[in-house]
Design a protein around this motif. Structure first.
Motif, PDB file in Angstrom:
ATOM      1  N   HIS A  96       0.849  -1.191   0.000  1.00 23.85           N
ATOM      2  CA  HIS A  96       0.000   0.000   0.000  1.00 23.85           C
ATOM      3  C   HIS A  96       0.883   1.238   0.000  1.00 23.85           C
ATOM      4  O   HIS A  96       2.045   1.202   0.402  1.00 23.85           O
ATOM      5  CB  HIS A  96      -0.985   0.005   1.175  1.00 23.85           C
ATOM      6  N   ASP A  97       0.304   2.330  -0.472  1.00 23.16           N
ATOM      7  CA  ASP A  97       1.029   3.600  -0.471  1.00 23.16           C
ATOM      8  C   ASP A  97       0.763   4.333   0.833  1.00 23.16           C
ATOM      9  O   ASP A  97       0.028   3.837   1.705  1.00 23.16           O
ATOM     10  CB  ASP A  97       0.705   4.431  -1.712  1.00 23.16           C
ATOM     11  N   ASP A  98       1.304   5.520   0.970  1.00 20.50           N
ATOM     12  CA  ASP A  98       1.165   6.258   2.230  1.00 20.50           C
ATOM     13  C   ASP A  98      -0.241   6.811   2.460  1.00 20.50           C
ATOM     14  O   ASP A  98      -0.557   7.270   3.548  1.00 20.50           O
ATOM     15  CB  ASP A  98       2.225   7.354   2.360  1.00 20.50           C
ATOM     16  N   SER A  99      -1.108   6.722   1.445  1.00 21.94           N
ATOM     17  CA  SER A  99      -2.505   7.127   1.639  1.00 21.94           C
ATOM     18  C   SER A  99      -3.372   5.940   2.064  1.00 21.94           C
ATOM     19  O   SER A  99      -4.555   6.123   2.344  1.00 21.94           O
ATOM     20  CB  SER A  99      -3.070   7.739   0.349  1.00 21.94           C
TER      21      SER A  99
END
Length: 142
Positions: A96-99
């Motif tokens: 997953h990304d930081d969002s």
């Protein structure tokens, strides 16, 4: 101390090719760029998507950036084919990304090994698929 060889050594058998693939999966799942880089020759050549790298230092820099961006990375590799000093794998990994947006990345790699069992060339083609957290398949603890 740096290893001067990394068994199993080529030419590969079905069993030794499977061992090599599992060792690569295990190494990458540590998300330790330095540890991972030691499986490659000092002058290793990579293509990862549109990135072209030469040398372990560049691999460490690349992997450091990758795992800062691809959080909670979990990888599965599968032997696709092998001959002499080459192995082809297919893989999937989730991250997953930081969002908090989740992805499953699918791809293929072609590997060429030096006589000492270190990987000299790695060519990877990868596509990313957005997924929901509920669609995740790779749920083991870090």
């Amino acid at each position: 101390m740096e290893a001067t060889s990394r068994p199993p050594l080529p030419p590969f058998t079905l069993e030794s090719a499977r061992q090599k693939v599992q060792a690569a999966e295990d190494g990458w799942n540590t998300r330790d760029p330095v540890r991972v880089s030691l499986a490659y020759t000092p002058d290793t050549e990579w293509r990862n998507r549109a990135d072209f790298l030469t040398g372990r230092e560049k691999v460490v820099e690349f992997l450091t950036r990758k795992w800062a961006r691809e959080l909670d990375y979990r990888l599965k590799k599968e032997l696709w084919a092998f001959a002499d000093n080459r192995i082809a794998v297919r893989f999937e990994y989730e991250w997953h990304d930081d969002s908090g947006a989740w992805f499953r990345s699918h791809g293929n790699e072609n590997w060429e090994f030096a006589e000492n069992g270190l990987m000299h060339r790695r060519f990877a083609s990868i596509n990313d698929q957005p997924i929901t957290a509920e669609d995740r398949k790779f749920l083991w603890a870090r």
